[in-house]
Design an enzyme around this catalytic site. Sequence first.
Site, mmCIF file in Angstrom:
data_model
loop_
_atom_site.group_PDB
_atom_site.id
_atom_site.type_symbol
_atom_site.label_atom_id
_atom_site.label_comp_id
_atom_site.label_asym_id
_atom_site.label_seq_id
_atom_site.Cartn_x
_atom_site.Cartn_y
_atom_site.Cartn_z
ATOM 1 N N ASP A 48 13.615 -11.894 -13.054
ATOM 2 C CA ASP A 48 13.929 -13.297 -12.824
ATOM 3 C C ASP A 48 12.794 -13.973 -12.073
ATOM 4 O O ASP A 48 12.433 -15.110 -12.352
ATOM 5 C CB ASP A 48 15.244 -13.444 -12.042
ATOM 6 C CG ASP A 48 16.447 -13.177 -12.935
ATOM 7 O OD1 ASP A 48 16.227 -12.892 -14.128
ATOM 8 O OD2 ASP A 48 17.583 -13.249 -12.456
ATOM 9 N N LYS A 128 3.225 2.050 -16.353
ATOM 10 C CA LYS A 128 2.979 1.189 -15.192
ATOM 11 C C LYS A 128 4.149 1.356 -14.234
ATOM 12 O O LYS A 128 5.255 0.900 -14.511
ATOM 13 C CB LYS A 128 2.857 -0.264 -15.638
ATOM 14 C CG LYS A 128 2.524 -1.212 -14.497
ATOM 15 C CD LYS A 128 2.296 -2.626 -15.030
ATOM 16 C CE LYS A 128 1.774 -3.553 -13.956
ATOM 17 N NZ LYS A 128 2.622 -3.607 -12.761
ATOM 18 N N ARG A 144 -1.213 -1.775 -0.022
ATOM 19 C CA ARG A 144 -2.241 -2.551 -0.692
ATOM 20 C C ARG A 144 -2.588 -3.819 0.091
ATOM 21 O O ARG A 144 -3.689 -4.341 -0.006
ATOM 22 C CB ARG A 144 -1.802 -2.937 -2.107
ATOM 23 C CG ARG A 144 -2.929 -3.669 -2.819
ATOM 24 C CD ARG A 144 -2.667 -3.818 -4.287
ATOM 25 N NE ARG A 144 -1.573 -4.726 -4.529
ATOM 26 C CZ ARG A 144 -1.002 -4.884 -5.702
ATOM 27 N NH1 ARG A 144 -1.398 -4.167 -6.724
ATOM 28 N NH2 ARG A 144 -0.023 -5.745 -5.857
ATOM 29 N N LYS A 287 3.576 -5.692 -20.445
ATOM 30 C CA LYS A 287 4.895 -5.657 -19.827
ATOM 31 C C LYS A 287 5.942 -5.932 -20.890
ATOM 32 O O LYS A 287 5.873 -6.940 -21.589
ATOM 33 C CB LYS A 287 4.998 -6.699 -18.717
ATOM 34 C CG LYS A 287 3.994 -6.456 -17.591
ATOM 35 C CD LYS A 287 4.632 -6.122 -16.257
ATOM 36 C CE LYS A 287 5.280 -7.262 -15.594
ATOM 37 N NZ LYS A 287 5.818 -6.938 -14.260
ATOM 38 N N CYS A 375 32.570 -24.820 -44.725
ATOM 39 C CA CYS A 375 31.340 -24.062 -44.931
ATOM 40 C C CYS A 375 30.221 -25.027 -45.338
ATOM 41 O O CYS A 375 30.395 -25.803 -46.279
ATOM 42 C CB CYS A 375 31.541 -23.016 -46.023
ATOM 43 S SG CYS A 375 30.009 -22.177 -46.484
ATOM 44 N N CYS A 378 29.318 -24.123 -49.203
ATOM 45 C CA CYS A 378 30.208 -24.314 -50.346
ATOM 46 C C CYS A 378 31.379 -25.268 -50.064
ATOM 47 O O CYS A 378 32.125 -25.624 -50.974
ATOM 48 C CB CYS A 378 30.768 -22.964 -50.810
ATOM 49 S SG CYS A 378 31.923 -22.235 -49.636
ATOM 50 N N CYS A 397 30.354 -18.702 -52.909
ATOM 51 C CA CYS A 397 29.596 -19.440 -51.895
ATOM 52 C C CYS A 397 28.096 -19.192 -52.118
ATOM 53 O O CYS A 397 27.645 -18.047 -52.051
ATOM 54 C CB CYS A 397 30.020 -18.964 -50.500
ATOM 55 S SG CYS A 397 29.114 -19.758 -49.168
HETATM 56 ZN ZN ZN Z 1 30.761 -20.845 -48.115
#
Ligand code: ZN
Length: 633
Positions: A48, A128, A144, A287, A375, A378, A397
Amino acid sequence: MSLSQDLVQSIIRQDILLNDLSDQELAEFCQQANAAYRDGNPIISDQDYDFIYLAELNKRLPQHPLLHSVEPEGQGFSDEKVLLPEIMLSTDKAYSWAEIGKWIERVEKACIEIGIDITTLSIKATPKLDGFAGYDDGQHLYTRGDGKKGSDITRVFDRGLQVFNLSDRGQGAGEIVVKKSYFEQYLSSDFEYPRNFQASLIKEKSLDEKAQQAINDQAALFVPFAQLPVWQGSIVELTKNFENIVTEVLSLVDFDVDGVVFELTDPTIKQHMGANRKFHRWQIAFKENKDKAQVRVLGVMPQVGRTGKITPVAELEPTQLSGATIVRATGHHYGLVKDQGLGVGSIIELTRSGLVIPKINKVLKPAPVQIPDQCPSCGELLTWESDFLMCLNHVNCPAQVIGKMEYFFKILANNDGFGIATIKKLYDHDIRKISQIYTLNQSDFINMGFGDKTSANLITQLQRSTTEQIEDWRFLAAFGVNRMGTGNCENLLRSYTIKDIFTLEKTQIADIDGFAELTAALIVDGLANIREEFGRLFHYQFNLELTQLSINANSVLHELSGKKIVFTGKMQGSREVMKKNAKNLGIQIASSVTGKTDYLVVGDKVGQKKIQAAEKFGLTILSEQDYLAMIGE
Ligand SMILES: [Zn+2]
């Protein structure tokens, strides 16, 4: 300026979205999150932090210092900072193959500049590690720090910390890490992230009991980079096999790993490429972390799949994710629209893992939705089947008919030219079934408006698809019957020949290992639906390689017949050949170890997880040689 604790918590809970934060607040939040991370008490996950907050900061305030320097550690160590024996830079990162490709271009350019043949260069790839970076000069261990000056944390060796592979001190840069399996088993209830635990090893105050135990158990270790297992090869091999190499390297160690480091080994080219203020130019980390973004939805379109399932396709505000500009993403089903409010103006969390197509993770801020009742292909009234919105007009369809024909050629995978554009054009000329396509001749294609050359090629490809040998299970799977993917088809054809399957009763299928009763019923229905079309196509004499029957064919059963086996690690022989031979003996190959597994056959570089699982279920572990001896090879 410092953010109130309430505001920080609201951001973490995603009650407040990025769009609602001022640039100043965003920057301050990033700084706090970074300080908390350095301190060993992260408030958000690394993913994140990198992908949502730092990425947004980069968009808004590209000059912000957080984005341009190796950050100091913050509090936690009261010691004076000491000059590191060697400058420790961070590693440049790439999130896509395209970015790795750009790095290779830079390597190529450097090669030309100093007259080295790039094909002779060797590339080394190592996991890594996602641990706590340190530098061990043999006397002292340093953090470090800011890359130039760090803190002395030699005390962690005084506490008994061992060097990975029981190797010597003084191997330079590395990471303090904890074994993943150990963390999950013994520490995850006390420490939220491995990072919190790693930091606790180093702190001045006396050591927590569990931390001391982890050191004594040699589960917490210092891993010098020089000790890491490696993949090594040429740039050509890397280019050809990138994804496999990444997968292999990621599985080499039982530590938290958040990518693969690629680096050149030739000292001349390394010296020539050098470094900038932040990182070495001869090294790059890929990564694979899931890339995430908060994105505004501009529109939602229903799309009809070959099975009649309607999926929502969201048009998005163009967003950079894993090195690509994303303008649309697909939701798994329409339940997401209905239950979570995926409407125009909603804000979603989008994820993309490595090279995979982006996926709508969840809706963060809902908006009024529109649920289609007809749909779009169709006009049939749509039906809900739990979370799925369906068009049940399977026979007529257009979207479903076209989808099924496209699917056939895609699964057959032994011809070119019958992609979606070709199929749509055929549909416009009244082609509804694959068997009709196989009756067409060159002039038929020309009459439909295909060019001379294209028409000739289509005929060639049709002929090719019937002459080149394909496995019978692949041919059967191409019909796209519900629950009859390639795996189930192969399993079915190991018990019955392709000519016999249409007369099977539900119970006969349910008796085969791996088929539940519901699946068996769906397969019987599905087979009945394709029976006629299958018969017509079978007539064109496809060159089918028949699956060996596991029971009827061998009157004397091999002792391993019917046993479930998992192969793991790098084998001496070809894994494909081993699998084929095993199947011919009626051995079932599985990919993960469960309570139903009988044997685990191990090669080199085997992951600890599988071994532990094998021990847990008490199954027999065989070396490759033992196994080959058992099957008589
Ligand atoms: Zn359909």
